[in-house]
Design a protein around this motif. Structure first.
Motif, mmCIF file in Angstrom:
data_model
loop_
_atom_site.group_PDB
_atom_site.id
_atom_site.type_symbol
_atom_site.label_atom_id
_atom_site.label_comp_id
_atom_site.label_asym_id
_atom_site.label_seq_id
_atom_site.Cartn_x
_atom_site.Cartn_y
_atom_site.Cartn_z
ATOM 1 N N ALA A 171 63.292 66.953 -37.490
ATOM 2 C CA ALA A 171 62.598 67.997 -36.730
ATOM 3 C C ALA A 171 63.139 68.060 -35.317
ATOM 4 N N SER A 172 63.301 69.274 -34.824
ATOM 5 C CA SER A 172 63.583 69.479 -33.404
ATOM 6 C C SER A 172 62.313 69.143 -32.615
ATOM 7 N N GLU A 173 62.505 68.779 -31.360
ATOM 8 C CA GLU A 173 61.335 68.545 -30.494
ATOM 9 C C GLU A 173 60.489 69.810 -30.352
ATOM 10 N N ARG A 174 61.108 70.963 -30.686
ATOM 11 C CA ARG A 174 60.361 72.236 -30.588
ATOM 12 C C ARG A 174 59.613 72.592 -31.868
ATOM 13 N N ALA A 175 59.755 71.787 -32.911
ATOM 14 C CA ALA A 175 59.126 72.137 -34.202
ATOM 15 C C ALA A 175 57.602 72.074 -34.091
ATOM 16 N N THR A 176 56.947 73.006 -34.769
ATOM 17 C CA THR A 176 55.486 72.927 -34.913
ATOM 18 C C THR A 176 55.154 73.162 -36.382
ATOM 19 N N PHE A 177 54.092 72.522 -36.802
ATOM 20 C CA PHE A 177 53.724 72.544 -38.222
ATOM 21 C C PHE A 177 52.270 72.976 -38.346
ATOM 22 N N ALA A 178 51.931 73.574 -39.486
ATOM 23 C CA ALA A 178 50.520 73.855 -39.778
ATOM 24 C C ALA A 178 50.368 74.160 -41.252
ATOM 25 N N LYS A 179 49.152 73.892 -41.738
ATOM 26 C CA LYS A 179 48.745 74.280 -43.087
ATOM 27 C C LYS A 179 47.670 75.357 -42.896
ATOM 28 N N ARG B 253 51.841 67.725 -52.377
ATOM 29 C CA ARG B 253 52.879 66.831 -51.834
ATOM 30 C C ARG B 253 52.455 66.177 -50.519
ATOM 31 N N LEU B 254 51.728 66.899 -49.669
ATOM 32 C CA LEU B 254 51.374 66.293 -48.375
ATOM 33 C C LEU B 254 50.459 65.093 -48.570
ATOM 34 N N SER B 255 49.532 65.204 -49.520
ATOM 35 C CA SER B 255 48.632 64.062 -49.737
ATOM 36 C C SER B 255 49.396 62.860 -50.300
ATOM 37 N N ARG B 256 50.449 63.121 -51.079
ATOM 38 C CA ARG B 256 51.271 62.009 -51.573
ATOM 39 C C ARG B 256 52.107 61.405 -50.444
ATOM 40 N N LEU B 257 52.557 62.271 -49.522
ATOM 41 C CA LEU B 257 53.397 61.801 -48.408
ATOM 42 C C LEU B 257 52.584 61.082 -47.338
ATOM 43 N N ALA B 258 51.460 61.691 -46.999
ATOM 44 C CA ALA B 258 50.755 61.264 -45.782
ATOM 45 C C ALA B 258 49.440 60.553 -46.080
ATOM 46 N N GLY B 259 49.005 60.592 -47.325
ATOM 47 C CA GLY B 259 47.692 60.035 -47.663
ATOM 48 C C GLY B 259 46.643 61.139 -47.717
ATOM 49 N N ARG B 260 45.655 60.914 -48.566
ATOM 50 C CA ARG B 260 44.668 61.948 -48.883
ATOM 51 C C ARG B 260 43.870 62.405 -47.658
ATOM 52 N N ARG C 172 44.520 62.130 -44.336
ATOM 53 C CA ARG C 172 45.291 62.821 -43.298
ATOM 54 C C ARG C 172 45.663 64.225 -43.779
ATOM 55 N N ALA C 173 46.037 64.336 -45.066
ATOM 56 C CA ALA C 173 46.374 65.660 -45.607
ATOM 57 C C ALA C 173 45.154 66.569 -45.577
ATOM 58 N N LEU C 174 44.025 66.051 -45.996
ATOM 59 C CA LEU C 174 42.827 66.905 -46.058
ATOM 60 C C LEU C 174 42.415 67.386 -44.668
ATOM 61 N N GLY D 52 52.314 68.808 -33.895
ATOM 62 C CA GLY D 52 53.674 68.738 -33.370
ATOM 63 C C GLY D 52 54.538 67.750 -34.138
ATOM 64 N N PRO D 53 55.791 67.616 -33.697
ATOM 65 C CA PRO D 53 56.743 66.771 -34.416
ATOM 66 C C PRO D 53 56.362 65.288 -34.407
ATOM 67 N N ALA D 54 55.698 64.832 -33.338
ATOM 68 C CA ALA D 54 55.332 63.404 -33.293
ATOM 69 C C ALA D 54 54.336 63.088 -34.408
ATOM 70 N N ARG D 55 53.376 63.991 -34.608
ATOM 71 C CA ARG D 55 52.391 63.788 -35.689
ATOM 72 C C ARG D 55 53.072 63.877 -37.061
ATOM 73 N N ALA D 56 53.997 64.827 -37.177
ATOM 74 C CA ALA D 56 54.725 64.968 -38.448
ATOM 75 C C ALA D 56 55.506 63.689 -38.755
ATOM 76 N N LEU D 57 56.059 63.087 -37.728
ATOM 77 C CA LEU D 57 56.821 61.846 -37.905
ATOM 78 C C LEU D 57 55.884 60.707 -38.307
ATOM 79 N N GLU D 58 54.792 60.634 -37.609
ATOM 80 C CA GLU D 58 53.833 59.545 -37.881
ATOM 81 C C GLU D 58 53.281 59.646 -39.308
ATOM 82 N N MET D 59 53.166 60.874 -39.814
ATOM 83 C CA MET D 59 52.618 61.058 -41.174
ATOM 84 C C MET D 59 53.655 60.916 -42.279
#
Ligand code: COA
Length: 263
Positions: free
Chosen positions: A127-135, A151-158, A160-162, A172-179
């Motif tokens: 991810a670029s530092e400028r990336a933003t994510f949302a569901k 897939r997100l619940s498998r990647l990040a846990g139920r 955090r995904a929920l 932001g990208p830091a949260r995406a990395l942490e998950m």
């Protein structure tokens, strides 16, 4: 072929650029179909060892499924909505997930909805530092449809995904990395060079071993460990008679770099 995805290749790496920048690279049916067709071509092309997916323009990776288009299908009834919108999007992300050559997402900006689901489905994501994510699907009154509830619940846990699925909030990208949604966050200008460098590190290895590992991990993740170990044995059984395995071992014994032919 459609201009909704640009494809350029060099050094064994194909770069697929989602190309509707005026619509924040929203994934319409044409783009999904083009991605599917390009994956067929790239799978068959022995000169291509890895794929990078990124977004065109300076704002978005992809703002998700094309709302204007899929809402028309939904208005025509559930059967049409599921057939034209849901199954098409699920086919696209499932194909990415099981693609036998590594796919790296280079997330250059907004990755909402389907853009986030592509990031979830591919093998590795930067991810670029400028990336933003949302569901954000919940804001439209619907659940995600391109694998985003799975897939997100498998990647990040139920839990955090929920939280992300039920709030629809941007992260932001830091949260995406942490998950575990992305592997690394890099400065914006370094995104594509970093994705290329990562792909090149993988390309040194046997394409057969690469495909085998992707298959074992992808198939094994959704079955019991006992079944997963059977998948692993089966993959090794396929590799055992290959020249690449012989070459890898011979090269190690001779203390020389291995040269893999993919045979
Ligand atoms: N589908 C179709 N068109 C989309 C789109 C989508 N998912 N996301 C953005 N666009 C289009 C907009 O309609 C607009 O086109 P227009 O100028 O012809 O009207 C253009 O892209 C720019 O979007 P805009 O909303 O003006 O940009 P913004 O910077 O103000 O907002 C977002 C960015 C991502 C917050 C906003 O576009 C958005 O909420 N998009 C939808 C995200 C979403 O819900 N995705 C999941 C779909 S299931």
């Amino acid at each position: 072929m459609s201009t909704t995805v640009q494809c350029e290749a060099s050094g064994g790496i194909a770069i697929l650029t989602l190309n509707r920048p005026d619509k924040l690279n929203a994934i319409n049916y044409e783009m999904a179909d083009t991605l599917l067709a390009l994956m067929d071509i790239l799978e068959a092309d022995a000169a291509i060892g890895a794929v990078i997916i990124t977004g065109s323009g300076d704002k978005a990776f992809s703002a998700g499924a094309d709302i204007a288009e899929f809402s028309e299908s939904v208005r025509r009834g559930p059967a049409v909505g599921v057939r034209d919108f849901v199954r098409r999007g699920q086919s696209m992300t499932a194909r990415m997930e099981a693609f036998p050559k590594p796919i790296i997402a280079a997330v250059n900006g907004i990755a909402f909805g389907g853009g986030c689901e592509v990031t979830e489905a591919v093998h590795i994501a930067l991810a670029s530092e400028r990336a933003t994510f949302a569901k954000p699907e919940i804001k439209l009154g619907m659940p995600p449809t391109f694998g985003g509830t799975q897939r997100l619940s498998r990647l990040a846990g139920r839990k955090r995904a929920l939280e992300l699925l039920l709030t629809g909030e941007t992260f932001g990208p830091a949260r995406a990395l942490e998950m575990g949604l992305v592997n690394k966050v890099v400065p914006h200008e370094e995104l594509l060079p970093a994705a290329r460098a990562l792909a090149s590190r993988i390309l040194h290895h046997s394409p057969l071993a690469i495909a085998s590992i992707i298959a074992a991990v992808t198939r094994g993740l959704n079955v019991s460990i006992a079944e997963g170990l059977l998948v692993e044995s089966e993959q090794f059984g396929r590799m055992a008679p290959t020249n690449d395995l012989r070459e890898g071992i011979d090269a190690w014994i001779a203390r020389r770099p291995a040269v893999f032919q993919g045979t």
